[in-house]
Design an enzyme around this catalytic site. Sequence first.
Site, mmCIF file in Angstrom:
data_model
loop_
_atom_site.group_PDB
_atom_site.id
_atom_site.type_symbol
_atom_site.label_atom_id
_atom_site.label_comp_id
_atom_site.label_asym_id
_atom_site.label_seq_id
_atom_site.Cartn_x
_atom_site.Cartn_y
_atom_site.Cartn_z
ATOM 1 N N ASP A 1 -7.222 7.242 -44.210
ATOM 2 C CA ASP A 1 -6.849 6.989 -45.608
ATOM 3 C C ASP A 1 -5.372 6.649 -45.766
ATOM 4 O OD1 ASP A 1 -9.478 7.717 -46.287
ATOM 5 O OD2 ASP A 1 -8.901 9.824 -46.286
ATOM 6 N N LYS B 1 -5.076 1.405 -44.839
ATOM 7 C CA LYS B 1 -5.284 0.319 -43.856
ATOM 8 C C LYS B 1 -5.916 -0.906 -44.507
ATOM 9 C CE LYS B 1 -7.623 3.064 -41.151
ATOM 10 N NZ LYS B 1 -7.318 4.377 -41.730
ATOM 11 N N GLY C 1 -13.737 3.845 -45.293
ATOM 12 C CA GLY C 1 -13.745 3.300 -46.654
ATOM 13 C C GLY C 1 -12.438 2.566 -46.853
ATOM 14 N N HIS C 2 -12.430 1.265 -46.566
ATOM 15 C CA HIS C 2 -11.183 0.491 -46.654
ATOM 16 C C HIS C 2 -11.099 -0.193 -48.012
ATOM 17 C CE1 HIS C 2 -10.949 0.351 -41.978
ATOM 18 N NE2 HIS C 2 -10.752 1.542 -42.495
ATOM 19 N N GLN D 1 -10.364 5.182 -39.624
ATOM 20 C CA GLN D 1 -9.882 6.570 -39.545
ATOM 21 C C GLN D 1 -8.421 6.617 -39.065
ATOM 22 O OE1 GLN D 1 -13.288 6.161 -37.872
ATOM 23 N NE2 GLN D 1 -13.946 6.228 -39.981
#
Length: 436
Positions: free
Chosen positions: A13, A16, A40-41, A225
């Site tokens: 988080d 990225k 979750g980008h 991650q």
Amino acid sequence: MASVVVVGTQWGDEGKGKMVDLLTGFAHVIVRFQGGSNAGHTVVIGDDTFIFHQLPSGILHEQKRCIVGSGVVLDPVNLVEEIREVKERGYFKDDRVLLISEEAHMVMPYHKRIDVAREKKRGAHKIGTTGRGIGPAYEDKMSRMGIRLVDLVDDEIFREKLERNLEEKNFYLVNYLQDEGFSFKELYDQYRALGEQISCYMANTSLIINQAIEQGKDILFEGAQGGLLDVDHGTYPYVTSSNTVAGSACVGAGVGPVRIDRVMGITKAYTTRVGGGPFPTELDDAIGNHLREKGGEYGATTGRPRRCGWFDAVVVKHSVRMSGLTALALTKLDVLQGLEKIKICTSYTFKDKKIQEFPASLRIQNECEPVYEEISGWEENISTVKDMSDLPLNAQKYLKIIEQLVGVEIYMISLGNERSQTMMLKNPFYRTRETR
Ligand code: IMP
């Protein structure tokens, strides 16, 4: 031409999605190489927010080749949903831009059910997983039980593997986890139908990436991650089940290490973590709340509130070494605005001993005390600043201290969600300083 790997340096988080989206402008090929739908980008374009779980964020750029490598554990149910959504929103018009490794292992519904049921059984000792079946899917890969994408298009092999897996998984689910099993027919029909929808994307992606490198193309490897969630080098067992360090790009994409030119680490200006596990600089107070609310620190995949704390140079230095970082991108500097004092963790102490390197022992990780350097904060809103020299002096000082502590130069600074709220001091795809 250059091959650049981008990885997270904390517990994920770090922002990225936005940085990869920006760097995609300079690359021909974008490759996801590990993790799965646990990622979750987030990418914000104008009023539109996208959260990518499995698709490379590059999918928003037309004509860029997007690749999912064999190191990813692919959830076809989630993938089809993600493709449908992005297409409905007017992007990803040409199916030929997306390629998925036929060697990638699949996340099956039993993986997700095992993941969730195990966490429930662990109670207070739960890892805090995303519940996406990531751990059980990687376990099957390593124990040579896994079902790969290429198996989906061979009926005989798929049937045989699914039968063998279900025999074991149903026994484990029902007898050990006191949960429900799965019917063969249900899964068989569902996955064969999914296979038909995604077989057009399947390819020998290692071959295609290596050919692109030989043709002089610019390649961006997009990690998921963060370094401290790495299964070997992170806060084990409170980690994810893949290698998140830069070396994983070679394995998960199928390229040799000498093909990589540069490694950029994405670092948040403070620290967050979602899920359980050690977090030496965690703030359980008003400052922690300030960071959470101002930074919008809620999980992109699960919506869980993120734990927040001060910047930890010991953590980032660990990632610098594990990933061989050559550049840093610092995100969310704007979130620190309004804090009277800002602390930076420079080392830890444990039983009166000074600790400079991130310790392997879970006990020390949990019980060590952070040692802080403190500076004054700034009041000015910096979210529209375009030039380093226009940042408040204390913000400039903060950046200098971070660079000195972790020993890596900051190439990019992010001051908000929008693409325009970014300072690119140097471009990792080029050696020279950018002229603005
Ligand atoms: P899993 O990857 O779902 O097995 O979860 C293992 C640990 O990694 C948990 O603490 C999760 O919260 C964390 N995790 C997994 N993916 C991400 C991510 O993309 N960002 C932040 N934390 C993550």
